[in-house]
Design an enzyme around this catalytic site. Structure first.
Site, short mmCIF file in Angstrom:
data_model
loop_
_atom_site.label_atom_id
_atom_site.label_comp_id
_atom_site.label_asym_id
_atom_site.label_seq_id
_atom_site.Cartn_x
_atom_site.Cartn_y
_atom_site.Cartn_z
CG HIS A 139 43.53 45.14 47.09
ND1 HIS A 139 43.04 45.69 48.22
CD2 HIS A 139 43.77 46.17 46.23
CE1 HIS A 139 42.97 47.01 48.07
NE2 HIS A 139 43.40 47.33 46.88
C1 UD1 Z 1 43.73 48.72 41.65
C2 UD1 Z 1 44.34 50.03 42.15
C3 UD1 Z 1 44.24 50.07 43.67
C4 UD1 Z 1 42.84 49.82 44.15
C5 UD1 Z 1 42.33 48.53 43.57
C6 UD1 Z 1 40.93 48.21 43.98
C7 UD1 Z 1 46.24 50.97 40.90
C8 UD1 Z 1 47.72 51.13 40.89
N1 UD1 Z 1 45.76 50.12 41.81
O1 UD1 Z 1 44.52 47.65 42.14
O2 UD1 Z 1 44.65 51.34 44.11
O3 UD1 Z 1 42.85 49.76 45.56
O4 UD1 Z 1 42.40 48.61 42.14
O5 UD1 Z 1 40.55 46.93 43.51
O6 UD1 Z 1 45.57 51.61 40.12
N2 UD1 Z 1 42.24 41.73 37.53
C9 UD1 Z 1 41.25 40.89 37.13
N3 UD1 Z 1 40.03 41.42 36.80
C10 UD1 Z 1 39.77 42.75 36.84
C11 UD1 Z 1 40.80 43.61 37.24
C12 UD1 Z 1 42.03 43.09 37.58
O7 UD1 Z 1 41.42 39.69 37.08
O8 UD1 Z 1 38.63 43.16 36.55
C13 UD1 Z 1 43.56 41.16 37.92
C14 UD1 Z 1 44.56 41.11 36.79
O9 UD1 Z 1 45.33 39.99 36.94
C15 UD1 Z 1 45.38 42.35 37.04
C16 UD1 Z 1 45.40 42.42 38.55
O10 UD1 Z 1 44.12 41.95 38.95
O11 UD1 Z 1 46.66 42.29 36.49
C17 UD1 Z 1 45.64 43.79 39.08
O12 UD1 Z 1 44.69 44.74 38.56
P1 UD1 Z 1 45.03 46.31 38.58
O13 UD1 Z 1 43.86 47.09 38.13
O14 UD1 Z 1 46.34 46.56 37.90
O15 UD1 Z 1 45.31 46.61 40.11
P2 UD1 Z 1 44.51 46.22 41.43
O16 UD1 Z 1 45.38 45.34 42.23
O17 UD1 Z 1 43.10 45.81 41.16
#
Ligand code: UD1
Length: 376
Positions: free
Chosen positions: A212
């Site tokens: 991820h």
């Molecule tokens: C985040 C953390 C990362 C951690 C990871 C665990 C930061 C910079 N990154 O990354 O350190 O290892 O969480 O999972 O804080 N999305 C969904 N549903 C959700 C959440 C996210 O669909 O419930 C999708 C969205 O398209 C979103 C993307 O995932 O834009 C990224 O989510 P985000 O929380 O920004 O970062 P992660 O890649 O999950």
């Protein structure tokens, strides 16, 4: 004394569950206020974990959702500030290294509210990782720094943090792993739940993959290369691949999903905590870019290949079952074959990864508050 405890993203939940229990059971009277920033919000990334980990529902929900780093960080700060005004806590406790960790630490520090950081001092020395920026800044803002492995202490001292503020307590994620291990979902049950019952024979070997990190999945060339590598690996061993929402979105956006339409690769939705434990525990080999999975496989003694160029958790390599494989397909395949043939290293469990880290944290917080009270 009141402690505001912050959760935001999936890996925060298994860290916070034992901390909340330990605060409630502490000798020094501690009351926790649980704040969820809403960085993760899907049921399978968030809600189900509260039930499985027997965590109480958050007292406050900030509902920030997804966004660019600046937008997400700013929104957390804006919505967190009034929570601090209303609750006037003795301290704010944050875990890990996600954007919400830094946002809440910064908000608290500017209001002269002490910040307590759990999982302090980890460093990949790669500032292209957003988490590395979050780690460095959160540690600089923290009053008490709780470390999970020896490298944390030396990193923090090098950055000028006084040793008296640093407490080596062990790994809270392993507190949860030890508590839940007996309830891990067997891998065949996991497969049955996603209607893939025939994918593995009983006792058949398999590899588990999780990916991820933006550095792996946001770059189409690198993502394609990794997917091609996995397909080649599947010639030797079936591969189970629970897809993080970011990874699923990127495979779709770059139209790479079809590469995985091969008989021995199974893509799964995000898995529950107990299902992940079951998948890790019985795997012959785990390939990952997650920090938590590097630690969990070390605790389980299951060989792990980290698909990154560095790790902020070096003890998983020096003592545990982890190796840094990088992103070169030839290297990943060679190391995987080695593990499949010879079993890989089992390693040993690092100091204080013993199921009692959260109790040590609650003890140190109580001690610190009692000392502050005496001084005032
Ligand atoms: C985040 C953390 C990362 C951690 C990871 C665990 C930061 C910079 N990154 O990354 O350190 O290892 O969480 O999972 O804080 N999305 C969904 N549903 C959700 C959440 C996210 O669909 O419930 C999708 C969205 O398209 C979103 C993307 O995932 O834009 C990224 O989510 P985000 O929380 O920004 O970062 P992660 O890649 O999950």
């Amino acid at each position: 004394a009141r402690i505001v405890c912050v959760v935001a993203a999936r890996p925060n939940l298994m860290k916070m569950a034992p901390i909340l229990r330990a605060l409630a059971g502490s000798d020094y009277p501690l009351e926790s206020v649980l704040v969820h920033t809403g960085q993760h919000y899907d049921a399978d990334m968030d809600g189900e974990f509260f039930t499985a980990l027997e965590m109480r529902a958050p007292d406050v929900q900030l509902q920030v959702g997804s966004g660019s780093h600046a937008v997400q960080t700013a929104l957390v700060m804006q919505r967190f500030e009034p929570v601090l005004d209303a609750s006037a806590p003795a301290a704010v406790l944050v875990v890990g290294d996600v954007n919400s960790t830094l946002a809440c630490a910064l908000t608290a520090a500017k209001k002269n509210i002490p910040v307590l950081h759990v999982e302090a001092g980890l460093r990949s020395y790669d500032r292209a990782m957003p988490e590395e920026i979050n780690r460095i800044l959160t540690d600089q803002l923290s009053t008490l720094l709780f470390t999970s492995e020896a490298s944390g202490m030396s990193n923090l001292q090098r950055e000028g943090i006084p040793a008296a503020r640093i407490h080596f307590v062990g790994n809270v994620m392993i507190d949860t792993l030890q508590r839940e291990l007996a309830r891990a979902t067997p891998v065949l049950d996991v497969l049955r739940q996603v209607h893939l019952a025939g994918f593995l024979q009983p006792d058949s070997r398999y590899a588990l993959l999780t990916l991820h990190r933006p550095s792996n999945v946001d770059d189409p060339r690198r993502l394609r290369l990794l997917m091609e590598t996995i397909v080649r690996l599947s010639d030797e061993v079936p591969v189970l691949f629970p897809l993080h929402p970011r990874t699923r979105a990127m495979l779709q956006q770059y139209e790479l999903g079809h590469l995985l339409d091969v008989p021995r690769v199974a893509c799964l939705p995000p898995q529950s905590y107990r299902a992940m434990l079951g998948l890790m525990k019985s795997a012959s080999l785990v390939l990952t870019d997650s920090g938590g999975v590097q630690e969990e496989t070390t605790a389980l003694g299951v060989p792990c290949l980290t698909l990154r160029d560095s790790t902020e958790r070096p003890v998983t390599v020096t003592e545990g079952s982890n190796a840094i494989a990088g992103r070169d397909p030839a290297v990943i395949l060679a190391l995987s074959r080695d593990i499949l043939r010879y079993g890989g290293k089992a390693g040993r469990i690092p100091a204080c990864w013993d199921g009692h880290a959260a109790e040590r944290i609650a003890g140190r917080i109580g001690h610190w508050l009692a000392a502050a009270q005496e001084a005032s």
